[in-house]
Design an enzyme around this catalytic site. Structure first.
Site, PDB file in Angstrom:
ATOM      1  N   ASP A  99       0.867  -1.176   0.000  1.00 52.12           N
ATOM      2  CA  ASP A  99       0.000   0.000   0.000  1.00 52.12           C
ATOM      3  C   ASP A  99       0.906   1.229   0.000  1.00 52.12           C
ATOM      4  OD1 ASP A  99      -2.433   1.476   0.279  1.00 52.12           O
ATOM      5  OD2 ASP A  99      -2.238   1.469   2.441  1.00 52.12           O
ATOM      6  N   LYS A 127      -1.124  -1.287  -4.673  1.00 51.05           N
ATOM      7  CA  LYS A 127      -1.875  -0.065  -5.007  1.00 51.05           C
ATOM      8  C   LYS A 127      -0.858   0.988  -5.400  1.00 51.05           C
ATOM      9  CE  LYS A 127      -5.396  -0.599  -1.373  1.00 51.05           C
ATOM     10  NZ  LYS A 127      -5.802  -0.054  -0.064  1.00 51.05           N
ATOM     11  N   PHE A 148     -10.331   0.181  -0.760  1.00 52.07           N
ATOM     12  CA  PHE A 148     -10.090  -0.680   0.399  1.00 52.07           C
ATOM     13  C   PHE A 148     -10.651  -2.069   0.125  1.00 52.07           C
ATOM     14  CE2 PHE A 148     -10.416  -2.536   4.540  1.00 52.07           C
ATOM     15  CZ  PHE A 148      -9.216  -2.148   5.112  1.00 52.07           C
ATOM     16  N   ASP A 155      -7.947  -7.914   5.772  1.00 49.47           N
ATOM     17  CA  ASP A 155      -9.028  -7.749   6.740  1.00 49.47           C
ATOM     18  C   ASP A 155      -9.562  -6.324   6.796  1.00 49.47           C
ATOM     19  OD1 ASP A 155      -6.513  -6.816   8.004  1.00 49.47           O
ATOM     20  OD2 ASP A 155      -7.837  -6.414   9.711  1.00 49.47           O
TER      21      ASP A 155
HETATM   22  P1  IMP Z   1       1.744  -0.369   3.911  1.00 52.13           P
HETATM   23  O1  IMP Z   1       2.794  -0.395   4.962  1.00 52.13           O
HETATM   24  O2  IMP Z   1       1.057   0.963   3.819  1.00 52.13           O
HETATM   25  O3  IMP Z   1       2.207  -0.844   2.553  1.00 52.13           O
HETATM   26  O4  IMP Z   1       0.564  -1.263   4.420  1.00 52.13           O
HETATM   27  C1  IMP Z   1       0.577  -2.570   4.398  1.00 52.13           C
HETATM   28  C2  IMP Z   1      -0.529  -3.118   5.281  1.00 52.13           C
HETATM   29  O5  IMP Z   1      -1.688  -2.268   5.342  1.00 52.13           O
HETATM   30  C3  IMP Z   1      -1.001  -4.393   4.676  1.00 52.13           C
HETATM   31  O6  IMP Z   1      -0.220  -5.493   5.083  1.00 52.13           O
HETATM   32  C4  IMP Z   1      -2.429  -4.462   5.167  1.00 52.13           C
HETATM   33  O7  IMP Z   1      -2.466  -5.034   6.451  1.00 52.13           O
HETATM   34  C5  IMP Z   1      -2.874  -3.024   5.297  1.00 52.13           C
HETATM   35  N1  IMP Z   1      -3.696  -2.617   4.123  1.00 52.13           N
HETATM   36  C6  IMP Z   1      -3.392  -1.726   3.168  1.00 52.13           C
HETATM   37  N2  IMP Z   1      -4.373  -1.596   2.271  1.00 52.13           N
HETATM   38  C7  IMP Z   1      -5.348  -2.450   2.666  1.00 52.13           C
HETATM   39  C8  IMP Z   1      -6.652  -2.801   2.128  1.00 52.13           C
HETATM   40  O8  IMP Z   1      -7.130  -2.296   1.093  1.00 52.13           O
HETATM   41  N3  IMP Z   1      -7.361  -3.729   2.830  1.00 52.13           N
HETATM   42  C9  IMP Z   1      -6.891  -4.333   3.959  1.00 52.13           C
HETATM   43  N4  IMP Z   1      -5.686  -4.043   4.493  1.00 52.13           N
HETATM   44  C10 IMP Z   1      -4.922  -3.109   3.843  1.00 52.13           C
END
Ligand code: IMP
Ligand code: MG
Length: 172
Positions: A99, A127, A148, A155
């Site tokens: 993300d 994303k 989302f 989850d």
């Molecule tokens: P990052 O550190 O921002 O890349 O976030 C990673 C974590 O955010 C993932 O392992 C998910 O647990 C959570 N996450 C990000 N986007 C989503 C989504 O659309 N649905 C559910 N969890 C998400």
């Protein structure tokens, strides 16, 4: 909820990722590290298609948020993984989604600091519009817009990880 990817589409994407990894790593020994909790569903499908010799470990990352899109506090726990397990190893870090990228960037840095020979990231979803890091994921199953999503390990407030398909919860 709107279904974005069916079970069949998910399995096709997992097979493509596994094929790329099998081609790139061949007979090399790999330390596969799954990021609990979200990664375990993808990890379990992917693992069984890897043909190189692998060791499997899990670490835990928690970023505190519900469907809130703001990245919250990041809490990483190496779950007993020690420098001796990591030093000199080729690591594949497996997570459900890239993300903002902060989780995998932080984890990669920690593993490199513990002496990993190299660290590549493998995510089921990406994303691209949300990325806040220099780092890009190395292997990606499917790319999605900034929505989302839940299911296949992902989850909403701890629920819906068990859905066998991936659905968007927002209006789109
Ligand atoms: P990052 O550190 O921002 O890349 O976030 C990673 C974590 O955010 C993932 O392992 C998910 O647990 C959570 N996450 C990000 N986007 C989503 C989504 O659309 N649905 C559910 N969890 C998400
Ligand atoms: Mg997660």
């Amino acid at each position: 909820m709107e279904t974005l990817f069916t079970e069949k589409e998910i399995q096709d994407a997992v097979a493509r990722v596994a094929e790329a990894l099998n081609a790139d790593y061949r007979d090399e020994h790999v330390l596969v590290i799954g990021v609990a909790t979200g990664a375990i569903v993808f990890l379990s499908d992917l693992m069984r298609q890897l043909q190189m010799p692998v060791h499997l470990e899990l670490v835990r990352a928690k970023s505190y948020r519900g469907s809130d899109t703001r990245p919250g506090e990041l809490d990483i726990d190496l779950w007993g993984l020690e420098e001796g397990d990591i030093r000199g190893r080729r690591v594949l870090l497996v997570d459900d989604i890239f993300d903002t990228g902060r989780t995998l960037e932080t984890l990669s840095q920690r593993l490199l600091a513990h002496g990993a020979r190299d660290v590549k990231t493998v995510v089921f979803l990406e994303k691209p519009d949300r990325r806040e890091t220099e780092m890009l994921p190395d292997y990606v199953g499917l790319r999605i817009p900034d929505r989302f999503v839940v299911g296949y390990g992902l989850d909403f407030d701890g629920r819906m990880r068990n859905l066998p398909y991936i659905a968007a919860m927002d209006e789109g």
